[in-house]
Design an enzyme around this catalytic site. Structure first.
Site, mmCIF file in Angstrom:
data_model
loop_
_atom_site.group_PDB
_atom_site.id
_atom_site.type_symbol
_atom_site.label_atom_id
_atom_site.label_comp_id
_atom_site.label_asym_id
_atom_site.label_seq_id
_atom_site.Cartn_x
_atom_site.Cartn_y
_atom_site.Cartn_z
ATOM 1 N N TRP A 239 0.824 -1.208 0.000
ATOM 2 C CA TRP A 239 0.000 0.000 0.000
ATOM 3 C C TRP A 239 0.863 1.265 0.000
ATOM 4 O O TRP A 239 0.620 2.219 0.747
ATOM 5 C CB TRP A 239 -0.958 0.007 1.197
ATOM 6 C CG TRP A 239 -1.662 -1.292 1.357
ATOM 7 C CD1 TRP A 239 -2.470 -1.914 0.461
ATOM 8 C CD2 TRP A 239 -1.593 -2.159 2.498
ATOM 9 N NE1 TRP A 239 -2.914 -3.110 0.965
ATOM 10 C CE2 TRP A 239 -2.386 -3.296 2.211
ATOM 11 C CE3 TRP A 239 -0.936 -2.087 3.733
ATOM 12 C CZ2 TRP A 239 -2.540 -4.340 3.103
ATOM 13 C CZ3 TRP A 239 -1.106 -3.128 4.616
ATOM 14 C CH2 TRP A 239 -1.894 -4.229 4.297
ATOM 15 N N GLU B 292 -1.670 7.121 6.713
ATOM 16 C CA GLU B 292 -0.838 7.912 7.633
ATOM 17 C C GLU B 292 -1.276 7.747 9.093
ATOM 18 O O GLU B 292 -1.273 8.702 9.862
ATOM 19 C CB GLU B 292 -0.874 9.401 7.247
ATOM 20 C CG GLU B 292 -0.409 9.684 5.838
ATOM 21 C CD GLU B 292 1.082 9.491 5.662
ATOM 22 O OE1 GLU B 292 1.817 9.613 6.641
ATOM 23 O OE2 GLU B 292 1.503 9.202 4.533
ATOM 24 N N GLY B 293 -1.655 6.533 9.448
ATOM 25 C CA GLY B 293 -2.148 6.273 10.790
ATOM 26 C C GLY B 293 -3.653 6.348 10.826
ATOM 27 O O GLY B 293 -4.238 7.428 10.674
#
Length: 398
Positions: free
Chosen positions: A156, A366-367
């Site tokens: 990803w 990004e989290g």
């Protein structure tokens, strides 16, 4: 671009977006092809170098620069295209690790061309079993003479196909040990022998590639390792500095979705009355506006924190709040826009439909939102997020 204030800077950003991004947004989403013309324009305007210091090609003098300037640029471009917003984020994400943990030689070799648009980078940490679970990284870095051999599978990766080089996170220990101190970061060239790429079709933020990278005993020289990444702590601190830019992607999208919804509500009539004059719709739009304004304040507070050098445990909660709220706000507001547009908003390619697709992606990358909640909870437990008197900040462990 050379501006002395952020108002004129933002005016110029909108001019660039209207000229180079808005006419291309629907086409980028429809064909899914990387917009090389947009990248060239961003490079020519200096947008890819906004977060770089002057000695590496960044803005000089008192011109808007750093994370705050990049946050403004990302917010504006994300109003027009998710791909354009992500393109700007990728001008910083791999650079963040070199700026905070690289050698002067690594910075000069990689970041000057990146800011000029002559090369592109990407960041590779996630794996099939290790997305949010950073300690689950199984990509192995083994010493090999004066260099390293990297073996593993990264998943990803945004911008994987366009990148000329990657920052790859690997462990120098047995992956089963899950050792925080064994995590390292390496610069790996796209054409390195043993590196292969497989792309995924994207349902959101189309126009930017998403791929898996296979590393089969890829040899990198000893100077490919970033000396400042010596475990989990420095790695997470580098990632934390990206929170305002990710938040800006959500903020810009939410603003665009709300503006589209308001324009539609002004012209669409039901029973002879414009939607904008119906109290139920007015209240929904007003709540959305309050949501967006809160996201704006949180996003730019986070940018100011990073600009001031924050990024450690003391500020991690505040940075996570910005990413969490702005991206979840984008989902809420784009969902409202889709509802207000009715059946038209569910047609593939409609702006509201595209906004909603792209917004959902932001709560994962990004989290994830859940990761942000965990960071915020730790901030509360450790009293880094606390609003009482200092004497009340004693941490009680059970």
């Amino acid at each position: 671009m050379m501006f002395q204030d952020f108002d004129s800077f933002r005016d110029r950003l909108h001019e660039i977006a209207v000229d180079a991004v808005r006419p291309r947004a629907a086409g980028i989403d429809a064909d899914g092809l990387y917009p090389e013309d947009v990248h060239r324009r961003f490079a020519a305007e200096g947008l890819l170098a906004l977060s770089l210091p002057p000695e590496l090609g960044g803005p000089e003098g008192h011109a808007p620069r750093g994370i705050v300037a990049l946050t403004h640029a990302t917010e504006v471009m994300a109003q027009y295209s998710g791909a354009a917003g992500l393109m700007l984020l990728l001008s910083r994400l791999p650079a963040a690790f070199l700026l905070l943990a690289g050698t002067p030689e690594q910075r000069r070799e990689r970041l000057i061309p990146l800011g000029q648009g002559r090369s592109r980078g990407s960041f590779c940490m996630s794996e099939p079993q290790a997305g949010s679970d950073v300690l689950g990284v199984s990509t192995r870095a083994e010493p090999d003479g004066d260099g390293w051999l990297l073996s593993g599978h990264k998943s990803w990766i945004s911008g994987a196909a366009e990148a000329d080089w990657y920052v790859v996170v690997a462990t120098t220990a047995d992956p089963a040990e899950r050792r925080p101190d064994a995590l390292r970061a390496f610069i790996v060239d796209r054409d390195a022998p043993g590196l292969s790429l497989r792309l995924h079709p994207r349902s959101s933020v189309r126009g930017m590639s998403l791929g898996d990278i296979e590393l089969d005993r890829v040899r990198v020289p000893g100077d490919a390792v970033l000396p400042g990444i010596t475990g989990l702590g420095p790695l997470l601190r580098s990632l934390a500095t990206m929170r305002p830019v990710v938040a800006a992607r959500g903020l810009g999208l939410a603003e665009a979705a709300l503006m589209h919804a308001v324009r539609h509500a002004e012209t669409r009539e039901v029973n002879g009355v414009a939607l904008i004059r119906q109290q139920g719709i007015q209240w929904e739009l007003a709540r959305a506006a309050a949501d967006v304004e809160a996201a704006r304040l949180l996003t730019y507070r986070a940018a100011d924190l990073v600009e001031s050098g924050a990024g450690g445990p003391d500020s991690a909660g505040q940075l996570a709040v910005a990413k969490l709220h702005a991206t979840e706000c984008a989902v809420r507001v784009s969902g409202l826009a889709t509802q207000i547009f009715g059946a038209a908003g569910s047609v593939a390619g409609h702006p509201a439909e595209r906004f909603h697709r792209d917004a959902r992606n932001l709560t994962v990358v990004e989290g994830t939102s859940e990761i942000q909640l965990g960071i915020i909870a730790r901030g509360l437990q450790d009293r880094h997020m606390w609003w009482g008197p200092k004497i009340d900040r004693k941490v009680v462990r059970q």
